[in-house]
Design a protein around this motif. Structure first.
Motif, PDB file in Angstrom:
ATOM      1  N   GLU A 238      81.450  57.750  87.150  1.00 42.51           N
ATOM      2  CA  GLU A 238      82.189  59.015  87.124  1.00 42.51           C
ATOM      3  C   GLU A 238      81.684  60.005  88.162  1.00 42.51           C
ATOM      4  O   GLU A 238      82.265  61.066  88.337  1.00 42.51           O
TER       5      GLU A 238
ATOM      6  N   ARG B  35      79.591  65.482  92.742  1.00 42.69           N
ATOM      7  CA  ARG B  35      80.432  66.072  91.707  1.00 42.69           C
ATOM      8  C   ARG B  35      80.579  65.049  90.587  1.00 42.69           C
ATOM      9  O   ARG B  35      80.457  63.863  90.817  1.00 42.69           O
TER      10      ARG B  35
ATOM     11  N   GLN C 239      83.264  63.630  88.107  1.00 43.02           N
ATOM     12  CA  GLN C 239      84.689  63.543  87.776  1.00 43.02           C
ATOM     13  C   GLN C 239      84.782  63.140  86.306  1.00 43.02           C
ATOM     14  O   GLN C 239      84.794  61.960  85.979  1.00 43.02           O
ATOM     15  N   ARG C 240      84.802  64.153  85.423  1.00 43.98           N
ATOM     16  CA  ARG C 240      84.710  63.888  84.000  1.00 43.98           C
ATOM     17  C   ARG C 240      86.096  63.677  83.413  1.00 43.98           C
ATOM     18  O   ARG C 240      86.981  64.519  83.597  1.00 43.98           O
ATOM     19  N   PRO C 241      86.296  62.546  82.696  1.00 48.53           N
ATOM     20  CA  PRO C 241      87.610  62.293  82.110  1.00 48.53           C
ATOM     21  C   PRO C 241      88.030  63.469  81.226  1.00 48.53           C
ATOM     22  O   PRO C 241      87.188  64.043  80.539  1.00 48.53           O
ATOM     23  N   VAL C 242      89.272  63.833  81.267  1.00 49.10           N
ATOM     24  CA  VAL C 242      89.854  64.945  80.505  1.00 49.10           C
ATOM     25  C   VAL C 242      89.397  66.308  81.042  1.00 49.10           C
ATOM     26  O   VAL C 242      90.202  67.178  81.304  1.00 49.10           O
ATOM     27  N   HIS C 243      88.074  66.491  81.243  1.00 52.09           N
ATOM     28  CA  HIS C 243      87.560  67.795  81.639  1.00 52.09           C
ATOM     29  C   HIS C 243      87.797  68.122  83.103  1.00 52.09           C
ATOM     30  O   HIS C 243      87.850  69.277  83.479  1.00 52.09           O
ATOM     31  N   GLY C 244      87.870  67.090  83.948  1.00 56.12           N
ATOM     32  CA  GLY C 244      88.063  67.332  85.379  1.00 56.12           C
ATOM     33  C   GLY C 244      86.756  67.401  86.141  1.00 56.12           C
ATOM     34  O   GLY C 244      85.719  66.954  85.652  1.00 56.12           O
ATOM     35  N   LEU C 245      86.826  67.960  87.350  1.00 60.80           N
ATOM     36  CA  LEU C 245      85.698  67.949  88.273  1.00 60.80           C
ATOM     37  C   LEU C 245      84.633  68.976  87.872  1.00 60.80           C
ATOM     38  O   LEU C 245      84.902  70.159  87.809  1.00 60.80           O
TER      39      LEU C 245
END
Ligand code: C2E
Ligand code: CA
Ligand code: CA
Ligand code: CA
Length: 277
Positions: free
Chosen positions: A38, A62, A64-70
């Motif tokens: 991620e 960075r 890239q978190r699922p659902v939460h975004g960058l």
């Protein structure tokens, strides 16, 4: 004092519990983020002020978190440091940055050098040198194309171990940049001992250029100090033409900042397909 009719300590305790729970959650997710691929690297251009051309790039991680975004590094690097995960993050970054660099070079679009940020954890555990060797062997990248950025506070953590590793990296041909220069606790004595290639002027000093008398004095002193020591000097956080003009007029070697370009994914810096003319 009361809040909503309840004693304030109860309110703060609830707040703290929420914060603590949020941190636990974030920490658990971060632990998995490396394995789940991620993390992503962005690259910010670094310009040579004498030629005006691209000299290199700094890699900036960075999440890239699922659902939460960058998620920006300021929101998870400190946590990663506290949780003992930062060495894994930095080790991944080192591999990814060098692999990307080799991919660019194979396409004939080399950005010069690639700079990688390294925190004190990687130093303290004596992991930096073996990791660099491993990555250079795996990617086949020339050591001189890699620049390691360290902060004064990271070095001050364990000065002797840091110095030993940095000396060996220097012998290996890897370049060393002192990041956020002027914001740490380092002594000039220590500065003299480090096998440095470059000083990076913290953006806090660049922001006030050219109007602030104090910032002007500090930036001029750092440029002069760097050159007297035989080092290159780079200004961070350059956002305006006026800042750039001042730096060029006073012999600063390199600059990076939004004026030249924000950090972007590899594919944005050098698009895969050549643009049609
Ligand atoms: P840094 O190494 O000092 O990186 C420069 C920061 O300034 C970056 O923030 C960059 O996006 C931002 N910046 C660049 N140009 C400008 C400008 O013109 N104006 C302003 N206001 N900001 C500018 P970012 O990417 O959010 O990174 C923040 C910090 O997180 C970095 O500061 C570095 O300390 C840490 N970091 C980033 N990637 C890594 C990594 O892979 N490993 C470690 N250990 N730390 C990292
Ligand atoms: Ca940096
Ligand atoms: Ca910096
Ligand atoms: Ca910084």
């Amino acid at each position: 004092a009361t809040r909503g009719g309840r004693p304030s300590f109860a309110f703060y305790t609830e707040e703290l519990t929420l914060q603590a729970r949020h941190r636990l959650e974030l920490g658990a997710a971060l632990r998995l983020a490396v394995e789940r691929k991620e993390l992503v690297l962005y690259y910010q251009p670094i310009h040579d002020l004498r030629t005006g051309s691209l000299a290199g790039v700094e890699s900036l991680v960075r999440w890239q978190r699922p659902v939460h975004g960058l998620v920006p590094p300021g929101e998870f690097i400190p946590l990663a440091e506290e949780m003992g995960l930062i060495d894994r993050v930095d080790a991944w970054v080192m591999g990814e940055a060098c692999a990307q660099m080799q991919a660019w070079r194979q396409r004939g679009v080399s950005p010069g050098f690639v700079a990688v940020n390294v925190s004190s954890r990687l130093f303290g555990g004596d992991m930096l040198l073996p990791r660099v060797e491993e990555v250079l062997a795996q990617t086949g990248m020339d050591a001189s194309l890699l620049e390691i950025e360290v902060t004064e506070s990271a070095i001050m953590d364990q000065p002797d171990r840091a110095l030993a590793q940095l000396d060996r990296l220097h012998v290996r041909g890897v370049r060393l940049a002192l990041d956020d220069f002027g914001t740490g606790y380092s002594s000039l004595l220590r500065l003299k001992l480090l096998p440095l290639h470059k000083l990076k002027i913290d953006q806090g000093f660049v922001r006030g250029l050219p109007d602030s008398q104090g910032d002007r004095a500090i930036v001029l002193a750092i440029i002069s100090l760097a050159h007297q020591l035989g080092l290159k000097v780079l200004a961070e956080g350059v956002e305006t033409q006026a800042q750039l003009d001042f730096l060029v007029a006073h012999g600063c070697d390199l600059a990076q900042g939004y004026f030249f370009g924000r950090p972007v994914p590899a594919g944005v810096l050098f698009p895969d397909e050549p643009l049609a003319h």
